[in-house]
Design a protein around this motif. Structure first.
Motif, mmCIF file in Angstrom:
data_model
loop_
_atom_site.group_PDB
_atom_site.id
_atom_site.type_symbol
_atom_site.label_atom_id
_atom_site.label_comp_id
_atom_site.label_asym_id
_atom_site.label_seq_id
_atom_site.Cartn_x
_atom_site.Cartn_y
_atom_site.Cartn_z
ATOM 1 N N GLU A 259 0.826 -1.213 0.000
ATOM 2 C CA GLU A 259 0.000 0.000 0.000
ATOM 3 C C GLU A 259 0.858 1.259 0.000
ATOM 4 O O GLU A 259 0.615 2.201 -0.766
ATOM 5 N N ARG B 98 -3.900 -3.966 -8.405
ATOM 6 C CA ARG B 98 -5.355 -4.076 -8.593
ATOM 7 C C ARG B 98 -5.750 -3.578 -9.983
ATOM 8 O O ARG B 98 -6.550 -4.216 -10.679
ATOM 9 N N SER B 99 -5.192 -2.450 -10.389
ATOM 10 C CA SER B 99 -5.516 -1.898 -11.707
ATOM 11 C C SER B 99 -5.063 -2.836 -12.816
ATOM 12 O O SER B 99 -5.769 -3.036 -13.814
ATOM 13 N N GLY C 2 2.423 2.163 -3.341
ATOM 14 C CA GLY C 2 1.525 2.318 -4.480
ATOM 15 C C GLY C 2 1.374 1.054 -5.303
ATOM 16 O O GLY C 2 0.604 1.019 -6.268
ATOM 17 N N ASP D 155 -7.516 -5.725 -12.821
ATOM 18 C CA ASP D 155 -8.832 -5.253 -13.271
ATOM 19 C C ASP D 155 -8.870 -5.079 -14.783
ATOM 20 O O ASP D 155 -9.927 -5.197 -15.410
ATOM 21 N N LEU E 127 -5.542 -7.586 -1.110
ATOM 22 C CA LEU E 127 -5.739 -6.969 -2.422
ATOM 23 C C LEU E 127 -7.173 -7.125 -2.912
ATOM 24 O O LEU E 127 -7.648 -6.329 -3.715
ATOM 25 N N ALA F 192 0.038 -1.778 -4.388
ATOM 26 C CA ALA F 192 -1.253 -2.443 -4.186
ATOM 27 C C ALA F 192 -2.265 -1.953 -5.208
ATOM 28 O O ALA F 192 -2.890 -2.747 -5.927
ATOM 29 N N ASP F 193 -2.430 -0.625 -5.315
ATOM 30 C CA ASP F 193 -3.393 -0.084 -6.281
ATOM 31 C C ASP F 193 -2.964 -0.389 -7.711
ATOM 32 O O ASP F 193 -3.807 -0.667 -8.573
#
Length: 212
Positions: free
Chosen positions: A59, A68-69, A62, A72, A99, A64-65
C-alpha cells in the motif's frame, strides 16, 4: 522472450524466483512502482513473511493499487506463497485488507496433534478444477510447502489444486480469469515446479490480449 515483472516490495525470495524464470528463457524485470509494470507482459507477486507487513509495504509503495488496476484490466498475474494469500480479501494472520482480487479469506491451518505448524516439506498435489497451471491429466507433482495459513476461496471452483494437511484437503493453488497462484514454492520444487512455471509461460504465449 517473455518479459515478466517481478513485484519487489521487500518481502519476497526474489533471487530464486528470478533464476527459475531465467532458466526458462524469460526476461525478468524488477517492479518497484506502477511505471515499471508498463513493459511487462505478466506479473509475478512473490512473498515470504506475514500478511499485514506485506500489505503495508504494498500500500505505501503504491504497488497495491497498481496491481489491482493491472488485474482489473485483465492482465495476467501469478502469485507465489504469501503472494497467493495477499490476493484474497483478508487473513486470520492479521487485520489488514488484502488486495481483494479473489473472493475469500486466508485461514490458519488446523492445529492437530502430530501435524506441526508451519506445514513444511514435500507433498503431492491433489488435482481440483483444471487450469493452465494444472491441466486435466497432468502427472503427479510433488512440490515444496512452507506455510501456516491457507486460502479458503468463496468460489471452490477457483481451486485448481489441494494438498492434504492433517486429513483435510486445503488449497494449494488457485486460478480465476487471468490470475493464478501457488501456495507452494514452484521455484524450489525441482522438475515439477519448473514444469508448472513452463506451463504458465506457455499459456502466456497462447493467450490473446483483451481486445486483440
Amino acid at each position: 522472450m517473455k518479459r515478466i515483472g517481478l513485484i519487489d516490495y521487500g518481502m519476497g525470495n526474489l533471487h530464486s524466483v528470478q533464476r527459475a524464470f531465467e532458466r526458462l528463457q524469460a526476461t525478468v524485470i524488477p517492479v518497484h512502482d506502477a511505471a515499471a509494470m508498463e513493459p511487462c507482459e505478466a506479473l509475478v507477486l512473490p512473498g515470504v513473511g506475514a500478511f499485514d507487513p506485506a500489505m503495508a509495504r504494498l500500500e505505501s509503495s503504491g504497488l497495491a493499487d497498481a496491481t489491482r488496476s493491472w488485474c482489473d484490466a485483465g492482465r495476467p498475474l501469478l502469485g507465489i506463497c504469501l503472494g497467493l494469500q495477499l490476493l484474497f480479501e483478508a487473513s486470520d494472520e492479521g487485520v489488514a485488507r488484502g488486495l481483494g482480487l479473489l473472493a475469500g479469506r486466508v485461514r490458519a491451518l488446523p492445529r492437530t496433534p502430530g501435524h506441526p505448524i508451519p506445514h513444511m516439506g514435500w507433498e503431492p498435489l491433489l488435482p481440483a478444477t483444471p487450469s493452465p497451471l494444472l491441466p486435466a491429466g497432468s502427472p503427479e507433482a510433488w512440490v515444496y510447502f512452507v506455510h501456516s495459513y491457507a486460502a479458503d476461496p468463496t468460489d471452490p471452483a477457483c481451486t485448481t489444486a489441494r494438498v492434504d494437511f492433517a486429513g483435510q484437503a486445503i488449497t494449494a493453488a488457485v486460478w480465476q480469469g487471468e490470475i493464478g497462484a501457488c501456495q507452494f514454492h514452484p521455484e524450489k520444487s525441482g522438475a515439477a515446479g519448473q514444469a508448472l512455471l513452463q506451463r504458465w509461460l506457455h499459456w502466456l504465449d497462447q493467450r490473446q490480449e483483451p481486445g486483440a
